[in-house]
Write a protein that holds these residues in place. Structure first.
Motif, short mmCIF file in Angstrom:
data_model
loop_
_atom_site.label_atom_id
_atom_site.label_comp_id
_atom_site.label_asym_id
_atom_site.label_seq_id
_atom_site.Cartn_x
_atom_site.Cartn_y
_atom_site.Cartn_z
N LEU A 154 0.83 -1.20 0.00
CA LEU A 154 0.00 0.00 0.00
C LEU A 154 0.87 1.25 0.00
CD1 LEU A 154 -3.02 -0.70 2.40
CD2 LEU A 154 -3.06 -0.32 -0.07
N ILE A 155 1.96 1.21 0.76
CA ILE A 155 2.90 2.35 0.77
C ILE A 155 3.50 2.51 -0.63
CG2 ILE A 155 5.06 3.22 1.72
CD1 ILE A 155 4.37 1.79 4.32
N PHE A 226 -14.22 9.53 15.73
CA PHE A 226 -13.00 9.46 14.91
C PHE A 226 -12.39 8.08 14.99
CE2 PHE A 226 -10.35 11.92 12.31
CZ PHE A 226 -9.05 11.52 12.48
N PRO A 227 -12.99 7.09 14.34
CA PRO A 227 -12.45 5.74 14.41
C PRO A 227 -11.06 5.68 13.76
CG PRO A 227 -14.68 5.76 13.51
CD PRO A 227 -14.21 7.17 13.54
N VAL A 228 -10.18 4.99 14.41
CA VAL A 228 -8.81 4.87 13.89
C VAL A 228 -8.81 4.19 12.53
CG1 VAL A 228 -6.55 3.83 14.30
CG2 VAL A 228 -7.85 4.80 16.21
N ILE A 229 -9.70 3.25 12.33
CA ILE A 229 -9.70 2.52 11.06
C ILE A 229 -10.06 3.43 9.89
CG2 ILE A 229 -12.12 1.76 11.23
CD1 ILE A 229 -11.18 -0.93 10.04
N ILE A 230 -10.94 4.42 10.14
CA ILE A 230 -11.30 5.36 9.09
C ILE A 230 -10.11 6.23 8.72
CG2 ILE A 230 -12.72 7.38 8.56
CD1 ILE A 230 -14.99 6.13 10.07
N LEU A 231 -9.35 6.66 9.74
CA LEU A 231 -8.15 7.45 9.48
C LEU A 231 -7.17 6.66 8.63
CD1 LEU A 231 -6.40 9.95 9.96
CD2 LEU A 231 -5.59 8.88 12.07
N LYS A 232 -7.02 5.38 8.94
CA LYS A 232 -6.10 4.53 8.17
C LYS A 232 -6.54 4.44 6.72
CE LYS A 232 -4.44 -0.23 7.75
NZ LYS A 232 -4.47 -1.60 8.31
N TYR A 233 -7.85 4.23 6.49
CA TYR A 233 -8.35 4.14 5.13
C TYR A 233 -8.17 5.44 4.37
CZ TYR A 233 -10.50 -0.39 6.13
OH TYR A 233 -10.71 -1.71 6.44
N LEU A 234 -8.40 6.56 5.06
CA LEU A 234 -8.25 7.86 4.41
C LEU A 234 -6.80 8.10 3.98
CD1 LEU A 234 -10.52 10.18 6.60
CD2 LEU A 234 -10.92 9.44 4.26
N MET A 240 -3.98 7.74 -2.18
CA MET A 240 -3.60 7.02 -3.38
C MET A 240 -4.60 7.27 -4.52
SD MET A 240 -3.03 2.90 -3.71
CE MET A 240 -4.69 2.56 -3.07
N ILE A 241 -5.87 7.13 -4.22
CA ILE A 241 -6.90 7.34 -5.24
C ILE A 241 -6.93 8.80 -5.69
CG2 ILE A 241 -9.39 7.30 -5.66
CD1 ILE A 241 -9.54 4.90 -3.74
N THR A 242 -6.75 9.72 -4.74
CA THR A 242 -6.72 11.14 -5.07
C THR A 242 -5.57 11.47 -6.01
OG1 THR A 242 -7.72 11.74 -2.95
CG2 THR A 242 -6.55 13.48 -4.13
N PHE A 243 -4.39 10.92 -5.74
CA PHE A 243 -3.22 11.16 -6.60
C PHE A 243 -3.47 10.59 -8.00
CE2 PHE A 243 -0.36 11.04 -2.60
CZ PHE A 243 -0.54 12.39 -2.41
#
Length: 256
Positions: A154-155, A226-234, A240-243
């Motif tokens: 993913l990175i 502010f779920p941590v999992i949402i932050l991770k997905y964002l 990535m999708i934005t780029f």
């Protein structure tokens, strides 16, 4: 012209693949040769009972993946670097979407597939020869932990997307400009976070179960706000999708 046609898209991929495969293969081979030299030096300077080849190969694999992934993504759309070639490239009988998707596939998934195969061939050859001459210290072949591999890939895709955007945006030194803007953005975000923490330093926050407490009083239900999992997905997927989308839009701006 239709935005997407599978037959035309196949011809675009074939063209880009043919024009770039030689330099990609040569660059990967040179990089693998350099990694092999470092690996041989490590083997020579270590006793057979101490060295663990799989750990070293694991590190070398990701070093090559990230560095070459950034390099090849940043060199996408090479025709745009010169005006006369840019004109010919942009007026090719294919849509901008097809041209963009071609380099997107080749520089991200295509490179990942090719580099991984070539690296595993190197890994197999090195480990096989080592075990042949050191039967008392059998080394294992390279193995990836699925969870760690997925996170690091993913990175890789985030870096690839960033430099693909840079290649579509800048005509000259896209790697340097993309890196400069990325570092500046990270520093800017870091400064904002530090300033925010400075003003909040007298208000102690703590996490207890599923709630965030401030000054000893429960103030926020963390799992809803502010779920941590949402932050991770964002961070990992959203950027990535934005780029990728921004890269397409930038290339479309150059359309004649």
């Amino acid at each position: 012209m239709l935005q997407f046609n599978f037959k035309r898209f196949g011809l675009v991929i074939q063209k880009d693949f043919t024009e770039n495969i030689r330099i990609v293969l040569n660059t990967i081979l040179i990089f693998l040769f350099v990694e092999l030299i470092f690996l041989l030096l490590e083997i020579i300077n270590s006793t057979p009972g101490i060295i663990i080849l799989s750990k070293s190969m694991w590190i070398y694999y990701y070093i090559g993946l990230f560095i070459l992934g950034v390099v090849f993504a940043g060199f996408s759309f090479p025709a745009l670097r010169k005006t006369e070639k840019a004109v010919n490239y942009l007026i090719l009988p294919s849509s901008i979407l097809e041209k963009y998707l071609s380099f997107w596939l080749l520089s991200s998934f295509g490179f990942l597939f090719l580099y991984t195969i070539m690296f595993f061939i190197l890994n197999y050859a090195v480990v096989y020869i080592f075990n042949l001459f050191n039967p008392d210290y059998i080394q294992s072949y390279l193995y990836f932990d699925p969870d760690i591999y997925f996170n690091l890939i993913l990175i890789y895709f985030n870096l690839n997307a960033l430099y693909l955007l840079g290649a579509a945006t800048y005509r000259k030194v896209p790697h340097f400009k993309t890196t400069l803007i990325a570092i500046s953005s990270i520093l800017g975000i870091g400064i904002i976070i530090l300033i925010s923490l400075y003003f909040l330093k007298n208000y102690a926050f703590s996490y207890n179960g599923n709630k965030i407490s401030g000054g000893g009083t429960i103030v926020l239900p963390a799992e809803n706000i502010f779920p941590v999992i949402i932050l991770k997905y964002l961070v990992m997927y959203g950027l990535m999708i934005t780029f990728w989308i921004a890269g397409y839009l930038k290339l479309k701006e150059k359309e004649i």
